[in-house]
Design a protein around this motif. Structure first.
Motif, PDB file in Angstrom:
ATOM      1  N   PRO A   1     -72.318  13.192  52.667  1.00  0.00           N
ATOM      2  CA  PRO A   1     -71.981  13.017  53.437  1.00  0.00           C
ATOM      3  C   PRO A   1     -70.736  13.002  52.525  1.00  0.00           C
ATOM      4  CG  PRO A   1     -72.866  10.612  53.228  1.00  0.00           C
ATOM      5  CD  PRO A   1     -73.742  11.644  52.882  1.00  0.00           C
ATOM      6  N   ALA A   2     -70.749  13.093  51.709  1.00  0.00           N
ATOM      7  CA  ALA A   2     -69.302  13.078  50.591  1.00  0.00           C
ATOM      8  C   ALA A   2     -69.138  14.176  49.888  1.00  0.00           C
ATOM      9  CB  ALA A   2     -69.034  11.599  49.249  1.00  0.00           C
ATOM     10  N   THR A   3     -70.361  14.920  50.032  1.00  0.00           N
ATOM     11  CA  THR A   3     -70.000  16.702  49.234  1.00  0.00           C
ATOM     12  C   THR A   3     -70.683  17.569  50.500  1.00  0.00           C
ATOM     13  OG1 THR A   3     -71.842  16.537  48.520  1.00  0.00           O
ATOM     14  CG2 THR A   3     -70.530  15.981  46.859  1.00  0.00           C
ATOM     15  N   ARG A   4     -71.210  17.052  51.547  1.00  0.00           N
ATOM     16  CA  ARG A   4     -71.810  18.440  53.135  1.00  0.00           C
ATOM     17  C   ARG A   4     -72.608  18.466  52.527  1.00  0.00           C
ATOM     18  NH1 ARG A   4     -67.612  19.698  57.180  1.00  0.00           N
ATOM     19  NH2 ARG A   4     -66.568  17.626  57.506  1.00  0.00           N
ATOM     20  N   THR A   5     -73.616  18.224  50.945  1.00  0.00           N
ATOM     21  CA  THR A   5     -74.848  19.165  50.989  1.00  0.00           C
ATOM     22  C   THR A   5     -75.843  18.514  51.309  1.00  0.00           C
ATOM     23  OG1 THR A   5     -73.574  18.980  48.534  1.00  0.00           O
ATOM     24  CG2 THR A   5     -76.474  19.190  48.708  1.00  0.00           C
ATOM     25  N   VAL A   6     -76.505  19.611  51.891  1.00  0.00           N
ATOM     26  CA  VAL A   6     -77.952  19.324  52.235  1.00  0.00           C
ATOM     27  C   VAL A   6     -79.053  18.759  51.464  1.00  0.00           C
ATOM     28  CG1 VAL A   6     -79.509  20.655  53.987  1.00  0.00           C
ATOM     29  CG2 VAL A   6     -76.930  20.716  55.020  1.00  0.00           C
ATOM     30  N   GLU A   7     -79.650  17.831  51.266  1.00  0.00           N
ATOM     31  CA  GLU A   7     -80.709  17.509  50.539  1.00  0.00           C
ATOM     32  C   GLU A   7     -82.002  17.895  50.637  1.00  0.00           C
ATOM     33  OE1 GLU A   7     -79.987  16.914  47.568  1.00  0.00           O
ATOM     34  OE2 GLU A   7     -76.708  16.844  47.597  1.00  0.00           O
ATOM     35  N   ALA A   8     -81.977  18.072  51.974  1.00  0.00           N
ATOM     36  CA  ALA A   8     -83.758  18.228  52.883  1.00  0.00           C
ATOM     37  C   ALA A   8     -83.442  18.682  53.558  1.00  0.00           C
ATOM     38  CB  ALA A   8     -84.672  16.774  52.926  1.00  0.00           C
ATOM     39  N   LEU A   9     -84.204  19.874  54.413  1.00  0.00           N
ATOM     40  CA  LEU A   9     -84.024  20.362  56.438  1.00  0.00           C
ATOM     41  C   LEU A   9     -85.443  20.330  56.398  1.00  0.00           C
ATOM     42  CD1 LEU A   9     -81.513  21.461  58.248  1.00  0.00           C
ATOM     43  CD2 LEU A   9     -82.006  23.666  56.655  1.00  0.00           C
ATOM     44  N   LEU A  10     -85.074  20.256  57.699  1.00  0.00           N
ATOM     45  CA  LEU A  10     -86.061  20.747  58.529  1.00  0.00           C
ATOM     46  C   LEU A  10     -85.886  21.017  59.695  1.00  0.00           C
ATOM     47  CD1 LEU A  10     -89.150  17.917  58.126  1.00  0.00           C
ATOM     48  CD2 LEU A  10     -89.214  20.497  56.704  1.00  0.00           C
ATOM     49  N   VAL A  11     -86.559  23.050  59.542  1.00  0.00           N
ATOM     50  CA  VAL A  11     -86.044  23.055  61.478  1.00  0.00           C
ATOM     51  C   VAL A  11     -86.944  23.606  62.604  1.00  0.00           C
ATOM     52  CG1 VAL A  11     -84.843  25.220  62.842  1.00  0.00           C
ATOM     53  CG2 VAL A  11     -83.750  23.958  60.439  1.00  0.00           C
ATOM     54  N   ASP A  12     -87.064  22.850  63.333  1.00  0.00           N
ATOM     55  CA  ASP A  12     -88.574  22.907  64.111  1.00  0.00           C
ATOM     56  C   ASP A  12     -89.633  22.216  63.659  1.00  0.00           C
ATOM     57  OD1 ASP A  12     -87.329  23.393  66.608  1.00  0.00           O
ATOM     58  OD2 ASP A  12     -87.321  25.869  66.028  1.00  0.00           O
ATOM     59  N   GLY A  13     -89.601  21.515  62.330  1.00  0.00           N
ATOM     60  CA  GLY A  13     -90.510  20.759  61.532  1.00  0.00           C
ATOM     61  C   GLY A  13     -91.501  21.754  60.106  1.00  0.00           C
ATOM     62  N   ALA A  14     -90.203  22.868  60.023  1.00  0.00           N
ATOM     63  CA  ALA A  14     -90.295  23.811  59.373  1.00  0.00           C
ATOM     64  C   ALA A  14     -89.259  23.399  57.922  1.00  0.00           C
ATOM     65  CB  ALA A  14     -91.177  25.512  59.575  1.00  0.00           C
ATOM     66  N   GLU A  15     -89.887  24.600  56.919  1.00  0.00           N
ATOM     67  CA  GLU A  15     -88.694  24.606  56.050  1.00  0.00           C
ATOM     68  C   GLU A  15     -88.115  25.236  55.997  1.00  0.00           C
ATOM     69  OE1 GLU A  15     -90.133  24.323  52.039  1.00  0.00           O
ATOM     70  OE2 GLU A  15     -90.179  22.369  52.484  1.00  0.00           O
ATOM     71  N   LEU A  16     -86.537  26.365  56.150  1.00  0.00           N
ATOM     72  CA  LEU A  16     -86.256  27.580  56.231  1.00  0.00           C
ATOM     73  C   LEU A  16     -86.956  28.964  55.352  1.00  0.00           C
ATOM     74  CD1 LEU A  16     -82.416  26.821  55.603  1.00  0.00           C
ATOM     75  CD2 LEU A  16     -84.015  27.353  57.910  1.00  0.00           C
ATOM     76  N   ASP A  17     -87.055  30.059  55.649  1.00  0.00           N
ATOM     77  CA  ASP A  17     -87.672  30.532  55.188  1.00  0.00           C
ATOM     78  C   ASP A  17     -86.748  31.770  54.302  1.00  0.00           C
ATOM     79  OD1 ASP A  17     -89.691  30.981  56.685  1.00  0.00           O
ATOM     80  OD2 ASP A  17     -88.985  32.381  57.903  1.00  0.00           O
ATOM     81  N   TYR A  18     -87.195  32.509  53.458  1.00  0.00           N
ATOM     82  CA  TYR A  18     -86.516  32.718  51.520  1.00  0.00           C
ATOM     83  C   TYR A  18     -85.420  33.813  52.703  1.00  0.00           C
ATOM     84  CZ  TYR A  18     -90.147  30.750  48.659  1.00  0.00           C
ATOM     85  OH  TYR A  18     -90.819  29.944  47.444  1.00  0.00           O
ATOM     86  N   GLY A  19     -84.335  33.473  52.065  1.00  0.00           N
ATOM     87  CA  GLY A  19     -83.617  34.547  52.773  1.00  0.00           C
ATOM     88  C   GLY A  19     -82.780  34.213  53.704  1.00  0.00           C
ATOM     89  N   LEU A  20     -82.697  32.448  53.759  1.00  0.00           N
ATOM     90  CA  LEU A  20     -81.840  31.377  54.814  1.00  0.00           C
ATOM     91  C   LEU A  20     -80.740  30.737  53.909  1.00  0.00           C
ATOM     92  CD1 LEU A  20     -84.392  31.049  58.396  1.00  0.00           C
ATOM     93  CD2 LEU A  20     -82.260  32.755  57.731  1.00  0.00           C
ATOM     94  N   THR A  21     -79.626  30.405  54.762  1.00  0.00           N
ATOM     95  CA  THR A  21     -79.153  29.586  53.671  1.00  0.00           C
ATOM     96  C   THR A  21     -79.114  28.306  55.010  1.00  0.00           C
ATOM     97  OG1 THR A  21     -77.700  28.792  52.131  1.00  0.00           O
ATOM     98  CG2 THR A  21     -76.905  30.443  53.541  1.00  0.00           C
ATOM     99  N   VAL A  22     -78.301  26.846  54.684  1.00  0.00           N
ATOM    100  CA  VAL A  22     -77.572  26.268  56.109  1.00  0.00           C
ATOM    101  C   VAL A  22     -76.527  25.798  54.922  1.00  0.00           C
ATOM    102  CG1 VAL A  22     -78.600  24.175  54.186  1.00  0.00           C
ATOM    103  CG2 VAL A  22     -78.587  24.158  57.053  1.00  0.00           C
ATOM    104  N   ARG A  23     -75.021  25.646  56.345  1.00  0.00           N
ATOM    105  CA  ARG A  23     -73.610  25.290  56.348  1.00  0.00           C
ATOM    106  C   ARG A  23     -73.841  24.175  57.151  1.00  0.00           C
ATOM    107  NH1 ARG A  23     -74.360  27.427  51.937  1.00  0.00           N
ATOM    108  NH2 ARG A  23     -73.600  29.667  51.432  1.00  0.00           N
TER     109      ARG A  23
END
Length: 89
Positions: free
Chosen positions: A60-82
């Motif tokens: 929360p201090a830097t708003r950096t996403v350290e781990a992420l699952l979308v619908d139970g899966a990791e992001l595909d290549y070519g996608l980023t998160v903000r």
């Protein structure tokens, strides 16, 4: 000590629309979700947030996403998160 935010908006954005300086337009997001603090800590050591099919460990201090699952899966290549402030209801 400041209390960490209880809600964030996660924006999934194609990398090709993110500028060289890291900027992007929120309307370019292909998916968004409002996530709320779960009270748990992720394996990354950061607070876990969840909602609308998205689970994220966010610093929360830097708003950096350290781990992420979308619908139970990791992001595909070519996608980023903000991370953005969650919209007010």
């Amino acid at each position: 000590m400041r209390t960490p935010p209880q809600r964030f908006e996660i924006l999934v954005v194609p990398e090709h629309v993110v500028g060289h300086d890291g900027t992007f337009r929120p309307e370019d997001a292909i998916r968004s979700a409002v996530v709320e603090a779960t009270g748990e800590w992720g394996a990354s050591g950061y607070p876990r947030y969840a909602g609308e099919g998205v689970v994220a460990d966010i610093d929360p201090a830097t708003r950096t996403v350290e781990a992420l699952l979308v619908d139970g899966a990791e992001l595909d290549y070519g996608l980023t998160v903000r991370v953005a402030d969650a919209p007010r209801n």
